[in-house]
Write a protein that holds these residues in place. Structure first.
Motif, mmCIF file in Angstrom:
data_model
loop_
_atom_site.group_PDB
_atom_site.id
_atom_site.type_symbol
_atom_site.label_atom_id
_atom_site.label_comp_id
_atom_site.label_asym_id
_atom_site.label_seq_id
_atom_site.Cartn_x
_atom_site.Cartn_y
_atom_site.Cartn_z
ATOM 1 N N PRO A 289 22.521 -0.098 6.993
ATOM 2 C CA PRO A 289 22.026 -1.481 6.913
ATOM 3 C C PRO A 289 20.522 -1.606 7.179
ATOM 4 O O PRO A 289 19.918 -2.615 6.829
ATOM 5 C CB PRO A 289 22.844 -2.221 7.977
ATOM 6 N N HIS A 290 19.910 -0.577 7.788
ATOM 7 C CA HIS A 290 18.457 -0.605 7.976
ATOM 8 C C HIS A 290 17.733 -0.332 6.658
ATOM 9 O O HIS A 290 16.584 -0.712 6.491
ATOM 10 C CB HIS A 290 18.017 0.430 9.017
ATOM 11 N N VAL A 291 18.422 0.330 5.746
ATOM 12 C CA VAL A 291 17.833 0.704 4.456
ATOM 13 C C VAL A 291 18.233 -0.279 3.362
ATOM 14 O O VAL A 291 17.396 -0.708 2.564
ATOM 15 C CB VAL A 291 18.259 2.142 4.069
ATOM 16 N N TYR A 292 19.524 -0.623 3.310
ATOM 17 C CA TYR A 292 20.058 -1.430 2.214
ATOM 18 C C TYR A 292 20.532 -2.792 2.703
ATOM 19 O O TYR A 292 21.406 -2.872 3.573
ATOM 20 C CB TYR A 292 21.240 -0.713 1.539
ATOM 21 N N ALA A 293 19.980 -3.863 2.129
ATOM 22 C CA ALA A 293 20.505 -5.208 2.381
ATOM 23 C C ALA A 293 21.923 -5.258 1.822
ATOM 24 O O ALA A 293 22.177 -4.721 0.737
ATOM 25 C CB ALA A 293 19.622 -6.255 1.707
ATOM 26 N N GLU A 294 22.829 -5.844 2.552
ATOM 27 C CA GLU A 294 24.231 -5.944 2.126
ATOM 28 C C GLU A 294 24.743 -4.580 1.653
ATOM 29 O O GLU A 294 25.121 -4.403 0.494
ATOM 30 C CB GLU A 294 24.398 -6.995 1.038
ATOM 31 N N PRO A 295 24.780 -3.589 2.545
ATOM 32 C CA PRO A 295 25.092 -2.220 2.140
ATOM 33 C C PRO A 295 26.497 -2.013 1.574
ATOM 34 O O PRO A 295 26.709 -1.066 0.821
ATOM 35 C CB PRO A 295 24.907 -1.421 3.432
ATOM 36 N N ASP A 296 27.444 -2.876 1.891
ATOM 37 C CA ASP A 296 28.804 -2.705 1.380
ATOM 38 C C ASP A 296 29.048 -3.474 0.085
ATOM 39 O O ASP A 296 30.164 -3.489 -0.429
ATOM 40 C CB ASP A 296 29.829 -3.131 2.436
ATOM 41 N N ARG A 297 28.009 -4.096 -0.432
ATOM 42 C CA ARG A 297 28.134 -4.877 -1.669
ATOM 43 C C ARG A 297 27.665 -4.052 -2.873
ATOM 44 O O ARG A 297 26.601 -3.431 -2.832
ATOM 45 C CB ARG A 297 27.282 -6.135 -1.555
ATOM 46 N N PHE A 298 28.475 -4.045 -3.933
ATOM 47 C CA PHE A 298 28.061 -3.425 -5.188
ATOM 48 C C PHE A 298 27.075 -4.385 -5.848
ATOM 49 O O PHE A 298 27.437 -5.474 -6.263
ATOM 50 C CB PHE A 298 29.274 -3.178 -6.098
ATOM 51 N N TRP A 299 25.825 -3.993 -5.905
ATOM 52 C CA TRP A 299 24.744 -4.878 -6.334
ATOM 53 C C TRP A 299 23.687 -4.033 -7.058
ATOM 54 O O TRP A 299 22.647 -3.694 -6.511
ATOM 55 C CB TRP A 299 24.189 -5.567 -5.091
ATOM 56 N N PRO A 300 23.968 -3.667 -8.315
ATOM 57 C CA PRO A 300 23.058 -2.785 -9.051
ATOM 58 C C PRO A 300 21.643 -3.349 -9.207
ATOM 59 O O PRO A 300 20.683 -2.583 -9.340
ATOM 60 C CB PRO A 300 23.729 -2.632 -10.419
ATOM 61 N N GLU A 301 21.508 -4.654 -9.175
ATOM 62 C CA GLU A 301 20.184 -5.278 -9.354
ATOM 63 C C GLU A 301 19.239 -4.945 -8.206
ATOM 64 O O GLU A 301 18.025 -5.133 -8.339
ATOM 65 C CB GLU A 301 20.320 -6.801 -9.498
ATOM 66 N N ARG A 302 19.753 -4.433 -7.099
ATOM 67 C CA ARG A 302 18.887 -4.081 -5.965
ATOM 68 C C ARG A 302 17.826 -3.068 -6.386
ATOM 69 O O ARG A 302 16.760 -2.993 -5.805
ATOM 70 C CB ARG A 302 19.698 -3.553 -4.780
#
Length: 164
Positions: A49-62
């Motif tokens: 979670p320090h690296v990825y916002a909403e880490p458990d969400r599949f969100w390719p647009e990130r």
């Protein structure tokens, strides 16, 4: 999907020389001795979670915009899409925060081929067929972690030919 379910869920490396791992989000730096076996939990790294916002969400647009960096994790350069050198974000573009095929001299030599082949096969299948999962949740599918991640009970689908 490779971020959330990396092909090798763990990587193992042995330190060739004594060194100190940077603090990052830990309480202190970590000294390691020559010969120490290091386990890199890619499945956990990719959900940090320090690296990825909403880490458990599949969100390719990130992957379309830069994110992270020194503000998120001390010493980390963050992700910048301008550093992507292949078909997908890689260890260079993410400063080793995303390593779906490992990185450096031990990186999988077939990574680009695997991504290209998977994309072509998926496109060909989706042109001809529609797929409906029969399981309603990941818990029903079940995941098994070994050298790779695979399903415990298969991935059952209802397949229909398009236009039929």
């Amino acid at each position: 999907a490779l971020r959330m379910y990396p092909a090798p869920p763990s990587l193992f490396r042995r330190a060739l020389a004594s060194d100190t791992l940077p603090r990052g989000t830990a309480a202190a730096e970590v000294p390691i001795g020559r010969g120490t076996l290091i386990t890199i939990q890619t499945a956990m790294l990719h959900r940090n979670p320090h690296v990825y916002a909403e880490p458990d969400r599949f969100w390719p647009e990130r992957w379309l915009e830069p994110f992270g960096g020194e503000d998120a994790v001390p010493g980390w350069k963050g992700y910048d899409p301008a550093r992507v050198t292949g078909l997908y974000p890689n260890e260079i573009a993410t400063d080793y925060a995303f390593v779906p095929f490992a990185g450096g001299e031990y990186k999988c030599i077939g990574d680009q081929f695997a991504m290209l082949e998977a994309t072509i096969v998926l496109a060909m299948l989706l042109q001809r067929y529609s797929f409906e999962p029969l399981q309603k949740s990941l818990d029903e599918v079940g995941l098994d972690l070994a050298a790779t991640i695979h399903t415990k009970r298969g991935l059952r689908m209802r397949v229909r030919e398009r236009g039929a």
